[in-house]
Design a protein around this motif. Structure first.
Motif, PDB file in Angstrom:
ATOM      1  N   GLU A 128     -12.963  33.920   0.851  1.00 11.50           N
ATOM      2  CA  GLU A 128     -12.804  33.506  -0.542  1.00 11.50           C
ATOM      3  C   GLU A 128     -13.860  32.483  -0.958  1.00 11.50           C
ATOM      4  N   LEU A 129     -14.531  31.875   0.014  1.00 14.91           N
ATOM      5  CA  LEU A 129     -15.605  30.911  -0.284  1.00 14.91           C
ATOM      6  C   LEU A 129     -16.935  31.593  -0.558  1.00 14.91           C
ATOM      7  N   ASP A 130     -16.990  32.895  -0.369  1.00 17.47           N
ATOM      8  CA  ASP A 130     -18.232  33.645  -0.566  1.00 17.47           C
ATOM      9  C   ASP A 130     -18.603  33.666  -2.044  1.00 17.47           C
ATOM     10  N   PRO A 131     -19.794  33.143  -2.422  1.00 15.27           N
ATOM     11  CA  PRO A 131     -20.179  33.155  -3.833  1.00 15.27           C
ATOM     12  C   PRO A 131     -20.524  34.543  -4.355  1.00 15.27           C
ATOM     13  N   GLY A 132     -20.730  35.511  -3.446  1.00 16.24           N
ATOM     14  CA  GLY A 132     -20.873  36.891  -3.897  1.00 16.24           C
ATOM     15  C   GLY A 132     -22.273  37.470  -3.899  1.00 16.24           C
ATOM     16  N   GLY A 133     -23.283  36.705  -3.506  1.00 17.79           N
ATOM     17  CA  GLY A 133     -24.644  37.232  -3.496  1.00 17.79           C
ATOM     18  C   GLY A 133     -24.823  38.347  -2.482  1.00 17.79           C
ATOM     19  N   ILE A 134     -25.719  39.289  -2.769  1.00 15.08           N
ATOM     20  CA  ILE A 134     -25.929  40.408  -1.862  1.00 15.08           C
ATOM     21  C   ILE A 134     -26.727  39.973  -0.636  1.00 15.08           C
ATOM     22  N   ASP A 135     -26.538  40.697   0.463  1.00 16.55           N
ATOM     23  CA  ASP A 135     -27.276  40.452   1.707  1.00 16.55           C
ATOM     24  C   ASP A 135     -28.671  41.045   1.553  1.00 16.55           C
ATOM     25  N   VAL A 136     -29.649  40.194   1.323  1.00 19.10           N
ATOM     26  CA  VAL A 136     -30.999  40.680   1.018  1.00 19.10           C
ATOM     27  C   VAL A 136     -31.671  41.343   2.214  1.00 19.10           C
ATOM     28  N   LEU A 137     -31.196  41.092   3.422  1.00 26.06           N
ATOM     29  CA  LEU A 137     -31.800  41.702   4.596  1.00 26.06           C
ATOM     30  C   LEU A 137     -31.341  43.140   4.793  1.00 26.06           C
ATOM     31  N   ASN A 138     -30.201  43.493   4.226  1.00 25.25           N
ATOM     32  CA  ASN A 138     -29.629  44.814   4.469  1.00 25.25           C
ATOM     33  C   ASN A 138     -29.349  45.613   3.204  1.00 25.25           C
ATOM     34  N   CYS A 139     -29.772  45.112   2.061  1.00 26.58           N
ATOM     35  CA  CYS A 139     -29.529  45.829   0.814  1.00 26.58           C
ATOM     36  C   CYS A 139     -30.648  46.836   0.554  1.00 26.58           C
ATOM     37  N   SER A 140     -30.375  47.773  -0.340  1.00 24.47           N
ATOM     38  CA  SER A 140     -31.394  48.724  -0.772  1.00 24.47           C
ATOM     39  C   SER A 140     -32.214  48.113  -1.904  1.00 24.47           C
ATOM     40  N   GLU A 141     -33.353  48.730  -2.202  1.00 30.04           N
ATOM     41  CA  GLU A 141     -34.157  48.251  -3.320  1.00 30.04           C
ATOM     42  C   GLU A 141     -33.395  48.375  -4.631  1.00 30.04           C
ATOM     43  N   SER A 142     -32.585  49.411  -4.759  1.00 31.53           N
ATOM     44  CA  SER A 142     -31.790  49.597  -5.972  1.00 31.53           C
ATOM     45  C   SER A 142     -30.768  48.476  -6.139  1.00 31.53           C
ATOM     46  N   GLU A 143     -30.100  48.107  -5.046  1.00 29.50           N
ATOM     47  CA  GLU A 143     -29.130  47.008  -5.094  1.00 29.50           C
ATOM     48  C   GLU A 143     -29.832  45.700  -5.438  1.00 29.50           C
ATOM     49  N   PHE A 144     -31.000  45.491  -4.850  1.00 31.92           N
ATOM     50  CA  PHE A 144     -31.781  44.287  -5.133  1.00 31.92           C
ATOM     51  C   PHE A 144     -32.140  44.241  -6.619  1.00 31.92           C
ATOM     52  N   ARG A 145     -32.617  45.354  -7.138  1.00 32.57           N
ATOM     53  CA  ARG A 145     -33.013  45.432  -8.540  1.00 32.57           C
ATOM     54  C   ARG A 145     -31.845  45.114  -9.461  1.00 32.57           C
ATOM     55  N   ASN A 146     -30.685  45.712  -9.181  1.00 31.04           N
ATOM     56  CA  ASN A 146     -29.516  45.491 -10.030  1.00 31.04           C
ATOM     57  C   ASN A 146     -29.090  44.032 -10.041  1.00 31.04           C
ATOM     58  N   SER A 147     -29.146  43.392  -8.888  1.00 31.70           N
ATOM     59  CA  SER A 147     -28.771  41.989  -8.810  1.00 31.70           C
ATOM     60  C   SER A 147     -29.796  41.115  -9.513  1.00 31.70           C
ATOM     61  N   LEU A 149     -31.725  41.880 -12.037  1.00 30.15           N
ATOM     62  CA  LEU A 149     -31.732  42.069 -13.481  1.00 30.15           C
ATOM     63  C   LEU A 149     -30.380  41.810 -14.136  1.00 30.15           C
ATOM     64  N   ARG A 150     -29.485  41.205 -13.403  1.00 30.90           N
ATOM     65  CA  ARG A 150     -28.144  40.941 -13.943  1.00 30.90           C
ATOM     66  C   ARG A 150     -28.213  40.139 -15.229  1.00 30.90           C
ATOM     67  N   SER A 151     -29.118  39.177 -15.280  1.00 26.24           N
ATOM     68  CA  SER A 151     -29.381  38.424 -16.513  1.00 26.24           C
ATOM     69  C   SER A 151     -30.849  38.034 -16.511  1.00 26.24           C
ATOM     70  N   ASN A 152     -31.348  37.642 -17.668  1.00 30.25           N
ATOM     71  CA  ASN A 152     -32.783  37.393 -17.827  1.00 30.25           C
ATOM     72  C   ASN A 152     -33.099  35.927 -17.576  1.00 30.25           C
ATOM     73  N   ASN A 153     -33.353  35.601 -16.315  1.00 28.57           N
ATOM     74  CA  ASN A 153     -33.669  34.228 -15.916  1.00 28.57           C
ATOM     75  C   ASN A 153     -35.040  34.181 -15.269  1.00 28.57           C
ATOM     76  N   THR A 154     -35.537  32.982 -15.002  1.00 28.19           N
ATOM     77  CA  THR A 154     -36.788  32.867 -14.256  1.00 28.19           C
ATOM     78  C   THR A 154     -36.566  33.394 -12.842  1.00 28.19           C
ATOM     79  N   LEU A 155     -37.641  33.852 -12.227  1.00 30.68           N
ATOM     80  CA  LEU A 155     -37.535  34.366 -10.859  1.00 30.68           C
ATOM     81  C   LEU A 155     -37.068  33.285  -9.886  1.00 30.68           C
TER      82      LEU A 155
END
Length: 295
Positions: A128-147, A149-155
Motif C-alpha cells: 500500500e506504500l507503493d506510489p505506483g510508478g512503473i518498473d522502468v527496467l522491465n517495462c515495454s516502450e509502450s508502457e514507458f510512453r504511456n506513463s 505522456l500522462r500529463s504535460n510536464n518537464t522531462l
C-alpha cells in the motif's frame, strides 16, 4: 537520496549479509522514526529474516511470520554494518537492528530527520506504500510512453515523479537526460516518437550501467559510501566541468534545495537555461548561449 541503482545495491547486500539470520532486537533512538503503531518492535524480536525487496525507493525486510519492516531512507538515510550490539548513540544514529554477528545501523546525516520505518503485519500493507510508478527496467516502450505522456510536464519532473516511474531521482534523471540528448525543461508532449524511443533506451541503459558499476565497486563488502555524487557521472554534480561527450562546461539550474545539471551543447542546442536566482539577479547580463558564457 538513494535511487534505484543504490537501493538495489542495498537490497542485494542486505540479502547476502542478513537473509536467513534471526533478528535479536531493534533499538530505536527516536520514536518519531516509527510511522506505525502496530505491531510494535518487540514483535520482530527473534524472528528470522527471510528476504529483502524494494518498493520504489523503500527497502522491505521480510520475516518468517509474513510481517515486514519497510524503511525509506529519504535524502540522507544510510545503512552501516557495525560490530555486535552497537547501540545508536551518535547524533546521526537513528536505529540499530541487532543480529548475533553484528548490528545494522540506520543513520541520517541531516538536521532534518525525514527517514522513516514502517512496522507492518504483512506484505499487503507494505504494498500500500507503493506510489505506483512503473518498473522502468522491465517495462515495454509502450508502457514507458504511456506513463511519460500522462500529463504535460518537464522531462525532469516526469522522470522523478514516483507515480510515473519507479526509483528515479535527481541524480540519475540528470544522467538519463544527458545520455538521451534532451533538455530537462522540454515538455513531455513535445517529444516525437524517435525522441521517446531514445529516452526509453537511455533510461534503461543508464540505470543498468550504474547497477552493474555499483555492484562491481562494492564487491563482497557492505556498501559504506552510497552517494548521489560519483566521479564517473557525466553531468550530475559536475557544474563547470567538461561534459564527457563534447567537452563543453556542464551548467546547472538551481531550484528549492536542489539543482539540475545539463550540457548545453548536447541537450539544449547551445542555449543556457535560466537559473531562477542567478538569471533574476543578472537580468540582461545572463548568458543565453555557450558563446555568451565564453565571452
Amino acid at each position: 537520496m538513494p535511487e534505484l541503482p543504490d537501493v538495489l545495491l542495498y537490497v542485494d547486500s542486505l540479502r547476502k549479509l542478513l537473509a536467513g539470520r534471526r533478528l535479536e532486537s531493534i533499538s530505536v533512538r527516536s520514536p518519531s522514526l516509527l510511522r506505525t503503531f502496530t505491531p510494535d518492535q518487540d514483535t520482530f524480536a527473534n524472528q528470522q529474516v527471510t528476504g529483502f525487496d524494494r518498493i520504489g525507493k523503500r527497502i522491505v525486510w521480510e520475516f518468517e511470520s509474513g510481517s515486514c519492516i519497510v524503511i525509506h531512507l529519504m535524502i540522507a538515510g544510510r545503512f552501516h554494518w557495525k560490530k555486535k550490539r552497537t547501540l545508536p548513540k551518535g547524533k546521526n544514529d537513528l536505529a540499530a537492528f541487532h543480529f548475533n554477528h553484528g548490528s545494522m545501523m540506520l543513520t541520517e546525516a541531516s538536521s532534518h530527520k525525514r527517514a522513516g520505518i514502517w512496522l507492518l503485519e504483512d506484505r499487503g500493507q507494505a504494498n500500500e506504500l507503493d506510489p505506483g510508478g512503473i518498473d522502468v527496467l522491465n517495462c515495454s516502450e509502450s508502457e514507458f510512453r504511456n506513463s511519460l505522456l500522462r500529463s504535460n510536464n518537464t522531462l525532469k519532473r516526469a522522470l522523478t515523479d514516483p507515480k510515473r516511474f519507479d526509483g528515479i531521482g535527481n541524480a540519475y534523471s540528470d544522467e538519463i537526460l544527458q545520455a538521451a540528448g534532451l533538455s530537462p525543461l522540454r515538455k513531455t508532449r513535445q517529444l516525437d516518437e524517435e525522441e521517446i524511443g531514445k529516452l526509453f533506451s537511455s533510461t534503461q541503459e543508464t540505470l543498468m550501467t550504474w547497477i552493474s558499476r555499483l555492484q562491481d565497486q562494492a564487491g563482497d563488502k557492505f556498501p559504506e559510501k552510497v552517494t548521489a555524487f560519483r566521479p564517473e557521472m557525466a553531468v550530475h554534480g559536475k557544474f563547470g566541468e567538461p561534459c564527457p561527450s563534447c567537452g563543453s562546461p556542464v551548467q546547472r539550474i538551481r531550484y528549492a534545495n536542489k539543482e539540475c545539471n545539463y550540457c548545453p551543447k548536447c541537450q539544449t542546442d547551445g542555449r543556457m537555461l535560466a537559473d531562477r536566482s542567478l538569471s533574476r539577479l543578472l537580468k540582461d547580463d545572463w548568458p543565453k548561449t555557450l558563446e555568451d558564457l565564453e565571452e
